[in-house]
Motif scaffolding. Sequence first.
Motif, PDB file in Angstrom:
ATOM      1  N   HIS A  15       0.811  -1.219   0.000  1.00  0.00           N
ATOM      2  CA  HIS A  15       0.000   0.000   0.000  1.00  0.00           C
ATOM      3  C   HIS A  15       0.848   1.275   0.000  1.00  0.00           C
ATOM      4  O   HIS A  15       0.298   2.380  -0.015  1.00  0.00           O
ATOM      5  N   GLY A  60     -12.145  -2.791   7.433  1.00  0.00           N
ATOM      6  CA  GLY A  60     -13.196  -3.566   6.785  1.00  0.00           C
ATOM      7  C   GLY A  60     -14.298  -3.974   7.745  1.00  0.00           C
ATOM      8  O   GLY A  60     -14.381  -3.496   8.885  1.00  0.00           O
ATOM      9  N   ASN A  81      -6.707  -4.689   5.229  1.00  0.00           N
ATOM     10  CA  ASN A  81      -8.002  -4.006   5.192  1.00  0.00           C
ATOM     11  C   ASN A  81      -8.503  -3.801   6.625  1.00  0.00           C
ATOM     12  O   ASN A  81      -9.569  -4.286   7.009  1.00  0.00           O
ATOM     13  N   CYS A 110      -6.286  -4.424  -5.023  1.00  0.00           N
ATOM     14  CA  CYS A 110      -6.855  -3.491  -4.052  1.00  0.00           C
ATOM     15  C   CYS A 110      -6.086  -3.535  -2.713  1.00  0.00           C
ATOM     16  O   CYS A 110      -5.553  -2.543  -2.294  1.00  0.00           O
ATOM     17  N   ASN A 111      -6.039  -4.731  -2.019  1.00  0.00           N
ATOM     18  CA  ASN A 111      -5.412  -4.698  -0.709  1.00  0.00           C
ATOM     19  C   ASN A 111      -4.824  -6.028  -0.259  1.00  0.00           C
ATOM     20  O   ASN A 111      -5.305  -7.093  -0.631  1.00  0.00           O
ATOM     21  N   PHE A 129      -9.194   2.866   3.093  1.00  0.00           N
ATOM     22  CA  PHE A 129      -7.784   2.621   3.392  1.00  0.00           C
ATOM     23  C   PHE A 129      -6.937   3.158   2.243  1.00  0.00           C
ATOM     24  O   PHE A 129      -7.446   3.706   1.264  1.00  0.00           O
ATOM     25  N   TYR A 158      -5.755   1.995  -0.379  1.00  0.00           N
ATOM     26  CA  TYR A 158      -5.859   0.868  -1.294  1.00  0.00           C
ATOM     27  C   TYR A 158      -4.952   1.047  -2.515  1.00  0.00           C
ATOM     28  O   TYR A 158      -4.767   2.148  -3.010  1.00  0.00           O
ATOM     29  N   CYS A 174     -12.130   0.255  -4.746  1.00  0.00           N
ATOM     30  CA  CYS A 174     -11.765  -0.761  -3.749  1.00  0.00           C
ATOM     31  C   CYS A 174     -12.547  -0.591  -2.451  1.00  0.00           C
ATOM     32  O   CYS A 174     -12.932  -1.575  -1.823  1.00  0.00           O
ATOM     33  N   PHE A 202     -14.707  -3.683  -1.140  1.00  0.00           N
ATOM     34  CA  PHE A 202     -14.226  -4.411   0.028  1.00  0.00           C
ATOM     35  C   PHE A 202     -14.665  -3.770   1.345  1.00  0.00           C
ATOM     36  O   PHE A 202     -14.138  -4.074   2.404  1.00  0.00           O
ATOM     37  N   GLY A 212     -14.619  -0.926   3.067  1.00  0.00           N
ATOM     38  CA  GLY A 212     -13.745  -0.265   4.036  1.00  0.00           C
ATOM     39  C   GLY A 212     -13.277   1.074   3.516  1.00  0.00           C
ATOM     40  O   GLY A 212     -13.847   1.631   2.569  1.00  0.00           O
TER      41      GLY A 212
END
Length: 235
Positions: free
Chosen positions: A158, A197, A194, A190-191, A185, A187, A177, A181, A183
């Motif tokens: 990330h 999440g 998380n 994507c991640n 963050f 991203y 993302c 997903f 959340g």
Amino acid sequence: MTSLLFQLVSVFLLLLAPLLTSCQQLLQPVDCSAIYQQNRTKPSGVYTIYPAGKSSAVKVYFGVLVNPPSRPPQVFQRRMDGTTGFGNPTGEYWLGLDNIYHLSNNRKSELLVNMEDFQGKKVFARYSSFSVGAAGGGFVLSVSGFINGGAGDSLSYHNRMKFSTFDKDQDTWPWNCATSFLGAFWYNSCNYANPNGVYRSGTNSTFSAVGVKWQTWKGRDYSLKSISMKIRPVL
């Protein structure tokens, strides 16, 4: 006579300035490290800090480390029981990107990520350098210097990413993302991590990878019992 009086006043103000600065730091500490430096007998608990000056008061939690005593890391993110919201310094918590930016740019900082699974096992990941950029640039994450405490490195993926939310897509994926997903963050696409999440209980692949995830430790579909992210100045 007037010139002598002016000189005396000037010297007095010069001598007084460090004391005033010290009092200001005591009354309006910028972070938990400043509180600790002023009084090393402070117990763990909730304190008020001022990351961006007197108008930026915010309550945070820090835990004093013992054996041996050292500067306390300051919690800026925590998941622990799935309660709604992130406003409780002793519960689920999110300090806010502006405050994290000010804290991590006041001086060089390190990051500690603690986590626990539903079987009671605890691990950590540590990064010797951590900072978040300003709002105008999308709050870009800068993280390096990984030290493994059993969790593996799920955060370096990330690095250099902007912060994405449901209503502000700043990741590199063709879709959002944060929406996919569930959340918010830093991203990528994507991640691997998380932490914001959906709070779930352990392994659950009904909706893949939407839980509180640290992939290098428990895999894509395991949602952690708890995770916390803490920042501390590097001296």
